[in-house]
Design an enzyme around this catalytic site. Structure first.
Site, short mmCIF file in Angstrom:
data_model
loop_
_atom_site.label_atom_id
_atom_site.label_comp_id
_atom_site.label_asym_id
_atom_site.label_seq_id
_atom_site.Cartn_x
_atom_site.Cartn_y
_atom_site.Cartn_z
CB SER A 136 -0.87 -0.01 1.26
OG SER A 136 -1.49 1.24 1.47
CE1 TYR A 149 -3.90 -2.16 5.43
CE2 TYR A 149 -3.44 0.11 4.81
CZ TYR A 149 -3.75 -1.18 4.45
OH TYR A 149 -3.91 -1.52 3.13
P1 NDP Z 1 -11.54 -6.14 0.25
O1 NDP Z 1 -12.02 -5.95 1.65
O2 NDP Z 1 -12.50 -5.88 -0.85
O3 NDP Z 1 -10.90 -7.60 0.08
C1 NDP Z 1 -10.10 -8.15 1.07
C2 NDP Z 1 -9.93 -9.64 0.82
O4 NDP Z 1 -9.08 -10.18 1.85
C3 NDP Z 1 -11.25 -10.40 0.87
O5 NDP Z 1 -11.30 -11.34 -0.18
C4 NDP Z 1 -11.19 -11.12 2.20
O6 NDP Z 1 -11.85 -12.38 2.16
C5 NDP Z 1 -9.67 -11.35 2.36
N1 NDP Z 1 -9.36 -11.58 3.76
C6 NDP Z 1 -9.33 -10.68 4.77
N2 NDP Z 1 -9.10 -11.31 5.94
C7 NDP Z 1 -8.99 -12.64 5.66
C8 NDP Z 1 -8.80 -13.80 6.44
N3 NDP Z 1 -8.65 -13.74 7.78
N4 NDP Z 1 -8.76 -15.01 5.82
C9 NDP Z 1 -8.91 -15.09 4.48
N5 NDP Z 1 -9.10 -14.03 3.68
C10 NDP Z 1 -9.15 -12.81 4.27
O7 NDP Z 1 -10.29 -5.14 0.11
P2 NDP Z 1 -9.26 -4.86 -1.09
O8 NDP Z 1 -9.54 -5.68 -2.27
O9 NDP Z 1 -9.19 -3.40 -1.25
O10 NDP Z 1 -7.91 -5.32 -0.39
C11 NDP Z 1 -7.02 -6.27 -0.93
C12 NDP Z 1 -5.62 -5.91 -0.48
O11 NDP Z 1 -5.27 -4.63 -1.00
C13 NDP Z 1 -5.45 -5.81 1.03
O12 NDP Z 1 -4.21 -6.39 1.39
C14 NDP Z 1 -5.43 -4.30 1.29
O13 NDP Z 1 -4.70 -3.97 2.43
C15 NDP Z 1 -4.74 -3.82 0.03
N6 NDP Z 1 -4.94 -2.43 -0.37
C16 NDP Z 1 -6.18 -1.89 -0.57
C17 NDP Z 1 -6.31 -0.58 -0.98
C18 NDP Z 1 -7.63 0.08 -1.18
O14 NDP Z 1 -7.69 1.33 -1.17
N7 NDP Z 1 -8.72 -0.67 -1.38
C19 NDP Z 1 -5.13 0.25 -1.25
C20 NDP Z 1 -3.88 -0.41 -0.97
C21 NDP Z 1 -3.79 -1.69 -0.58
P3 NDP Z 1 -12.92 -12.91 3.23
O15 NDP Z 1 -13.38 -11.74 4.05
O16 NDP Z 1 -14.02 -13.53 2.42
O17 NDP Z 1 -12.16 -13.92 4.02
C1 8X3 Z 2 -5.10 1.42 1.55
C2 8X3 Z 2 -4.76 2.83 1.19
O1 8X3 Z 2 -4.52 5.19 2.09
O2 8X3 Z 2 -6.30 3.83 3.01
O3 8X3 Z 2 -3.96 0.68 1.76
O4 8X3 Z 2 -4.03 3.39 3.61
S1 8X3 Z 2 -4.91 3.84 2.55
#
Ligand code: NDP
Ligand code: 8X3
Length: 248
Positions: A136, A149
């Site tokens: 991120s 985070y």
């Molecule tokens: P979502 O919440 O849409 O997706 C998160 C995914 O992670 C889900 O499929 C969820 O599956 C899975 N997950 C979370 N906890 C668990 C667990 N304990 N076991 C198994 N699976 C888990 O978020 P994003 O798609 O945005 O996030 C994906 C990645 O991108 C993350 O690592 C996030 O930190 C990162 N990210 C996101 C950004 C944003 O602005 N959206 C920016 C930068 C990075 P389920 O709950 O079904 O288990």
């Molecule tokens: C997710 C982006 O700016 O919310 O990783 O931390 S931010």
């Protein structure tokens, strides 16, 4: 012969879009997550010969090992690991934050990620495969309430560079996105849909498909190329200055 990717966190957001991107391009895809009802449609859409769903909580290392041991024959030769599953919990200042939230983020974003990576390294090295870790912008740029985070994502970015040092011949990339609209903020706010809508309203954020496209691009570059880090943001997002705590 088609390649195989294992994509964690494919029930939603980046992971679901990435699974679709790779499966559409003819890859075999192993999709993981806790919500089985979100994985089954991917299997139904592309067929069980193309998509295999492995349902487990990524923090449960025994369940993870069992899921890997139970992979069907056609899905065992993994060429690409996309460590995407992760979350933020809370936006409170550190002194007011929930220790449970911190532990959940560390267990998911760090401990589970290194556990799965460790389990798959021998196969990935043998196949001259690749790892793409979803970090991120929070790994690089601190912001109020980002505390644990951001710390977990800094680990992901630095771990990725460290892996590069060790794994000569195996690609490793950290992708560092800024704001993208997914279920991320809904999860971060413990289910506050209004807060999530408010954050993204009028901001023209990145989409899950935008990130999936970058992941696919990184994974399909000529084999002699490695992107070490890829940082990306929506045009609408930029930087603010330092703050100063003044004496009264
Ligand atoms: P979502 O919440 O849409 O997706 C998160 C995914 O992670 C889900 O499929 C969820 O599956 C899975 N997950 C979370 N906890 C668990 C667990 N304990 N076991 C198994 N699976 C888990 O978020 P994003 O798609 O945005 O996030 C994906 C990645 O991108 C993350 O690592 C996030 O930190 C990162 N990210 C996101 C950004 C944003 O602005 N959206 C920016 C930068 C990075 P389920 O709950 O079904 O288990
Ligand atoms: C997710 C982006 O700016 O919310 O990783 O931390 S931010």
């Amino acid at each position: 012969m088609s390649k195989t990717a294992l994509i964690t966190g494919a029930t939603s957001g980046f992971g679901a879009a990435t699974a679709r991107r790779f499966a559409s391009a003819g890859w075999k895809v192993i999709v993981t997550g806790r919500r089985a009802e979100r994985l089954q449609p991917l299997v139904d859409e592309f067929g069980s010969g193309t998509v295999h769903a492995a349902v487990f909580d990524i923090r449960d290392s025994a369940a993870m090992q069992a899921a890997l041991a139970a992979l069907p024959a056609g899905f065992r030769d993994i060429d690409l690991l996309v460590n995407n599953a992760g979350l933020a919990q809370g936006t409170a200042a550190a002194q007011h934050a929930s220790l449970d939230d911190w532990r959940t983020m560390i267990d998911t974003n760090i401990t589970a990620l290194v556990t799965l990576t460790h389990a798959l390294l021998p196969k990935l090295i043998e196949r001259r495969g690749a790892i793409i870790n979803i970090s991120s912008t929070a790994a690089i740029y601190p912001y109020p309430g980002g505390n644990a985070y951001g710390g977990t994502k800094a680990f992901v970015s630095q771990f990725s560079l460290g892996l590069r040092s060790d794994l000569h011949g195996t690609g490793v990339t950290a992708i560092e996105p800024g704001m993208a609209e997914t279920e991320f903020t809904l999860v971060r706010t413990h289910g506050n849909q209004a807060a999530s809508d408010q954050l993204y309203k009028g901001a023209d954020p990145m989409t899950a498909a935008d990130i999936a496209e970058q992941i696919f691009w990184v994974a399909t570059l000529p084999p002699h190329l490695n992107i070490n880090r890829l940082e990306l943001m929506p045009v609408s997002q930029s930087f603010a200055g330092f703050q100063v705590a003044r004496q009264a």
